[in-house]
Scaffold this motif. Structure first.
Motif, PDB file in Angstrom:
ATOM      1  N   GLY A 115       0.854  -1.112  -0.048  1.00 22.28           N
ATOM      2  CA  GLY A 115       0.012   0.058   0.070  1.00 22.28           C
ATOM      3  C   GLY A 115       0.944   1.368  -0.029  1.00 22.28           C
ATOM      4  O   GLY A 115       0.371   2.103  -0.666  1.00 22.28           O
ATOM      5  N   ILE A 116       1.990   1.190   0.815  1.00 21.86           N
ATOM      6  CA  ILE A 116       2.750   2.490   0.837  1.00 21.86           C
ATOM      7  C   ILE A 116       3.652   2.823  -0.420  1.00 21.86           C
ATOM      8  O   ILE A 116       3.131   4.024  -1.004  1.00 21.86           O
ATOM      9  CB  ILE A 116       3.734   2.392   1.821  1.00 21.86           C
ATOM     10  CG1 ILE A 116       3.236   2.390   3.507  1.00 21.86           C
ATOM     11  CG2 ILE A 116       4.747   3.466   2.106  1.00 21.86           C
ATOM     12  CD1 ILE A 116       4.202   1.938   4.520  1.00 21.86           C
ATOM     13  N   PRO A 117       4.410   1.793  -0.954  1.00 27.19           N
ATOM     14  CA  PRO A 117       4.729   2.285  -2.572  1.00 27.19           C
ATOM     15  C   PRO A 117       3.730   2.291  -3.373  1.00 27.19           C
ATOM     16  O   PRO A 117       3.966   3.429  -4.216  1.00 27.19           O
ATOM     17  CB  PRO A 117       5.545   1.023  -2.706  1.00 27.19           C
ATOM     18  CG  PRO A 117       4.884   0.040  -2.094  1.00 27.19           C
ATOM     19  CD  PRO A 117       4.584   0.703  -0.757  1.00 27.19           C
ATOM     20  N   LEU A 118       2.608   1.998  -3.403  1.00 28.75           N
ATOM     21  CA  LEU A 118       1.522   2.033  -4.468  1.00 28.75           C
ATOM     22  C   LEU A 118       1.065   3.782  -4.288  1.00 28.75           C
ATOM     23  O   LEU A 118       0.728   4.223  -5.429  1.00 28.75           O
ATOM     24  CB  LEU A 118       0.438   0.951  -4.384  1.00 28.75           C
ATOM     25  CG  LEU A 118      -0.638   1.365  -5.110  1.00 28.75           C
ATOM     26  CD1 LEU A 118       0.049   0.669  -6.627  1.00 28.75           C
ATOM     27  CD2 LEU A 118      -1.680   0.097  -4.972  1.00 28.75           C
ATOM     28  N   SER A 119       0.694   3.996  -3.083  1.00 24.10           N
ATOM     29  CA  SER A 119       0.294   5.438  -2.795  1.00 24.10           C
ATOM     30  C   SER A 119       1.341   6.297  -3.368  1.00 24.10           C
ATOM     31  O   SER A 119       0.917   7.527  -3.863  1.00 24.10           O
ATOM     32  CB  SER A 119       0.000   5.451  -1.387  1.00 24.10           C
ATOM     33  OG  SER A 119      -0.779   6.718  -1.104  1.00 24.10           O
ATOM     34  N   ILE A 120       2.680   6.096  -3.063  1.00 23.82           N
ATOM     35  CA  ILE A 120       3.576   7.112  -3.449  1.00 23.82           C
ATOM     36  C   ILE A 120       3.671   7.192  -4.762  1.00 23.82           C
ATOM     37  O   ILE A 120       3.942   8.169  -5.549  1.00 23.82           O
ATOM     38  CB  ILE A 120       4.955   6.631  -2.783  1.00 23.82           C
ATOM     39  CG1 ILE A 120       5.036   6.948  -1.174  1.00 23.82           C
ATOM     40  CG2 ILE A 120       6.097   7.397  -3.376  1.00 23.82           C
ATOM     41  CD1 ILE A 120       6.122   6.279  -0.505  1.00 23.82           C
ATOM     42  N   LEU A 121       3.825   5.982  -5.588  1.00 22.87           N
ATOM     43  CA  LEU A 121       3.887   5.942  -7.011  1.00 22.87           C
ATOM     44  C   LEU A 121       2.824   6.836  -7.882  1.00 22.87           C
ATOM     45  O   LEU A 121       3.045   7.218  -8.747  1.00 22.87           O
ATOM     46  CB  LEU A 121       4.128   4.503  -7.433  1.00 22.87           C
ATOM     47  CG  LEU A 121       5.439   3.805  -7.250  1.00 22.87           C
ATOM     48  CD1 LEU A 121       5.156   2.372  -7.233  1.00 22.87           C
ATOM     49  CD2 LEU A 121       6.719   4.411  -7.781  1.00 22.87           C
ATOM     50  N   MET A 138       2.794   3.044   9.173  1.00 24.03           N
ATOM     51  CA  MET A 138       3.287   1.854   9.047  1.00 24.03           C
ATOM     52  C   MET A 138       2.782   0.777   9.882  1.00 24.03           C
ATOM     53  O   MET A 138       2.970   0.761  11.143  1.00 24.03           O
ATOM     54  CB  MET A 138       4.706   1.890   9.356  1.00 24.03           C
ATOM     55  CG  MET A 138       5.658   2.922   8.509  1.00 24.03           C
ATOM     56  SD  MET A 138       7.468   2.943   9.011  1.00 24.03           S
ATOM     57  CE  MET A 138       7.918   3.970   7.791  1.00 24.03           C
ATOM     58  N   GLY A 139       2.140  -0.320   9.254  1.00 23.37           N
ATOM     59  CA  GLY A 139       1.250  -1.267  10.128  1.00 23.37           C
ATOM     60  C   GLY A 139       2.137  -2.783  10.292  1.00 23.37           C
ATOM     61  O   GLY A 139       3.252  -2.716   9.435  1.00 23.37           O
ATOM     62  N   LEU A 140       1.662  -3.449  11.169  1.00 25.74           N
ATOM     63  CA  LEU A 140       2.520  -4.437  11.645  1.00 25.74           C
ATOM     64  C   LEU A 140       1.458  -5.746  11.344  1.00 25.74           C
ATOM     65  O   LEU A 140       0.410  -5.875  12.019  1.00 25.74           O
ATOM     66  CB  LEU A 140       2.902  -4.338  12.843  1.00 25.74           C
ATOM     67  CG  LEU A 140       3.473  -5.704  13.691  1.00 25.74           C
ATOM     68  CD1 LEU A 140       5.062  -5.946  12.793  1.00 25.74           C
ATOM     69  CD2 LEU A 140       3.595  -5.506  15.122  1.00 25.74           C
ATOM     70  N   ARG A 141       2.056  -6.568  10.482  1.00 24.44           N
ATOM     71  CA  ARG A 141       1.188  -8.119  10.575  1.00 24.44           C
ATOM     72  C   ARG A 141       1.972  -9.049  10.851  1.00 24.44           C
ATOM     73  O   ARG A 141       1.547 -10.089  11.591  1.00 24.44           O
ATOM     74  CB  ARG A 141       0.549  -8.083   9.104  1.00 24.44           C
ATOM     75  CG  ARG A 141      -0.400  -7.223   8.727  1.00 24.44           C
ATOM     76  CD  ARG A 141      -0.622  -7.121   7.194  1.00 24.44           C
ATOM     77  NE  ARG A 141       0.649  -7.054   6.413  1.00 24.44           N
ATOM     78  CZ  ARG A 141       0.579  -7.623   5.064  1.00 24.44           C
ATOM     79  NH1 ARG A 141      -0.611  -8.166   4.558  1.00 24.44           N
ATOM     80  NH2 ARG A 141       1.737  -7.246   4.582  1.00 24.44           N
ATOM     81  N   LYS A 142       3.245  -9.115  10.490  1.00 27.75           N
ATOM     82  CA  LYS A 142       4.116 -10.190  10.975  1.00 27.75           C
ATOM     83  C   LYS A 142       5.477  -9.829  11.124  1.00 27.75           C
ATOM     84  O   LYS A 142       5.541  -8.599  11.084  1.00 27.75           O
ATOM     85  CB  LYS A 142       4.385 -11.149   9.526  1.00 27.75           C
ATOM     86  CG  LYS A 142       4.929 -10.402   8.220  1.00 27.75           C
ATOM     87  CD  LYS A 142       4.989 -11.361   6.996  1.00 27.75           C
ATOM     88  CE  LYS A 142       5.603 -10.832   5.779  1.00 27.75           C
ATOM     89  NZ  LYS A 142       4.869  -9.458   5.429  1.00 27.75           N
ATOM     90  N   GLU A 143       6.492 -10.565  11.713  1.00 32.22           N
ATOM     91  CA  GLU A 143       7.639 -10.144  12.302  1.00 32.22           C
ATOM     92  C   GLU A 143       8.519  -9.427  11.249  1.00 32.22           C
ATOM     93  O   GLU A 143       8.518  -9.656  10.002  1.00 32.22           O
ATOM     94  CB  GLU A 143       8.571 -11.302  12.582  1.00 32.22           C
ATOM     95  CG  GLU A 143       9.919 -11.138  13.397  1.00 32.22           C
ATOM     96  CD  GLU A 143      10.462 -12.294  13.905  1.00 32.22           C
ATOM     97  OE1 GLU A 143      11.527 -12.222  14.678  1.00 32.22           O
ATOM     98  OE2 GLU A 143       9.905 -13.384  13.804  1.00 32.22           O
ATOM     99  N   ASN A 144       9.127  -8.154  11.453  1.00 31.21           N
ATOM    100  CA  ASN A 144       9.898  -7.399  10.594  1.00 31.21           C
ATOM    101  C   ASN A 144       9.215  -6.542   9.670  1.00 31.21           C
ATOM    102  O   ASN A 144       9.910  -6.061   8.618  1.00 31.21           O
ATOM    103  CB  ASN A 144      11.129  -8.097  10.019  1.00 31.21           C
ATOM    104  CG  ASN A 144      12.033  -8.787  11.112  1.00 31.21           C
ATOM    105  OD1 ASN A 144      12.550  -7.926  12.061  1.00 31.21           O
ATOM    106  ND2 ASN A 144      12.669  -9.879  10.982  1.00 31.21           N
TER     107      ASN A 144
END
Length: 418
Positions: A119-125, A138-144
């Motif tokens: 989502g972040i790069p798509l929104s920027i592009l 910045m969301g968190l779904r899995k480690e790292n």
């Protein structure tokens, strides 16, 4: 950037660039030819196949590639890069901070709740226009996950709103969730700044010497703290102390306590950059949809707060209701908080016990019959939910995780209201 990037072949228009994403349930490479047939100019892929056009950008990893090109463009022009993470309130904080900073800066922020490595790069592009200030959720779904985003976007201003119990199913403990949230600083540009919830012991750690720390919360030792708030004529008056100065503001609409803490974090960042606080301008901000929205329905009041849920968000709302005057029957219509894992029963039991202190009736939408709590009533289908939403002369608070679909029922009754 003038090109439009699209990840859904069904939405492709003439001249678009199609990004073939390998997802959990589908592979975008299966739809590259569909995208070309709809007019896509080119496609970014990582699999060699027989495509009907030769205009292919073949890369090792599509997601890494789009984050690389998006971040390079962002970092070239955006010298103030703000990253926001936390278990609750990221989107509200992002849009309120965007509103505040836009008073003095040309600001970019990601759309909707776009907060992932896609989502972040798509929104920027698609939307970035070389603004000197950017705000990324910045969301968190899995480690790292947070570490990955930090690596590409190098925030020099970070905000860690809270450490809730969201995602306990995956991370098991709040300590692990805090560890993951703190990875926003893994690749932060230094010297940098971080704004943390000073009331959260898991965030009160030793930070690098080249990261300046500001704290917000309710405790008076924080750099900014919430003093009190009240509801007047459908709006929210709030009292803060920020950087040693007392401040009174009026926000449009009904804000709960959690949202007022989000606003505090945003105000501290804005004041750090010396943006004037114009009360009239600030009152023009409206909360994002489906977040603590109070609406009149027939002769009842319904608050649709079912976009997302956590124990902390439930309890913050309950505290806020104590500031309101109610003559009508008080009803909680709740659904499951998802992604809690093996602690789910005790987790929901704590929410219900707290709710009993305030609500006259509690209804739990549980179509899969997962739970069996005493002293509350269970709802198994949409029609039963509609029956509760149509109770006359009531105050009805609706809360549950987005994935339960409860919020859709509320929207449906408002859309079909006579």
């Amino acid at each position: 950037m003038n090109n439009h990037y699209e990840i859904d072949s069904r939405s492709v228009k003439e001249g678009d660039i199609f990004i073939a994403i390998k997802g959990e349930h589908s592979n975008g490479h299966d739809f590259v030819n569909d995208a070309f047939n709809k007019g896509a100019n080119s496609a970014i892929v990582e699999e060699k196949r027989n495509y009907i056009k030769n205009n292919i950008i073949l890369v090792d990893n599509v997601i890494n590639y789009i984050n690389d090109i998006a971040s390079k463009n962002l970092k070239k022009y955006s010298k103030i890069r703000i990253g926001i993470t936390g278990s609750n309130g990221k989107t509200t904080t992002k849009f309120f901070l965007f509103h505040l900073l836009s008073y003095g800066f040309n600001v970019f922020t990601t759309e909707k709740n776009y907060n992932t490595e896609i989502g972040i790069p798509l929104s920027i592009l698609n939307n970035y226009k070389n603004q000197p200030v950017s705000i990324l959720e910045m969301g968190l779904r899995k480690e790292n996950d947070i570490k990955y985003l930090s690596k590409y976007y190098n925030p020099n201003v970070s905000i860690i709103l809270n450490i809730g119990s969201s995602h306990l199913e995956f991370f098991k403990t709040r300590e692990k969730i805090a560890e993951e949230k703190l990875k926003i600083l893994s690749y932060a540009e230094k010297p940098g700044i971080v704004f943390i919830n000073g009331d959260e012991p898991l965030l009160n750690i030793k930070y690098p010497s080249d990261i300046k720390v500001f704290k917000f919360g309710e405790k008076k030792e924080n750099d900014g703290y919430l003093i009190d708030f009240e509801y007047l004529n459908g709006n929210t008056r709030v009292f803060y102390n920020i950087y040693g100065e007392n401040l009174m503001l009026t926000f449009t609409g009904i804000w709960n306590k959690g949202q007022l803490m989000d606003a505090l974090a945003a105000l501290m960042v804005s004041l750090y950059f010396e943006i004037p606080l114009d009360p009239f301008y600030i009152s023009g901000f409206k909360l994002p949809e489906k977040r603590f929205k109070l609406k009149q329905f027939k002769d009842s009041i319904i608050i649709n707060d079912a976009y997302n849920a956590s124990k902390e968000a439930f309890l913050a709302a309950f505290e806020s209701f104590k500031k309101m005057d109610f003559d009508n029957k008080k009803i909680l219509l709740m659904a499951e908080v998802l992604e809690i894992g093996e602690q789910s029963y005790e987790y929901h039991q704590e929410i219900i016990e707290k709710a009993k202190d305030f609500f006259d009736e509690i209804y739990f939408y549980d179509p899969q019959k997962k739970f069996d709590f005493k002293d509350i009533k269970f709802l198994r289908d949409k029609n039963e939910v509609f029956r509760i939403l149509n109770i006359p002369k009531a105050f009805i608070y609706v809360k549950g995780s987005n994935g339960t679909g409860l919020w859709k029922f509320v929207e449906e009754i408002f859309n079909n209201k006579d």
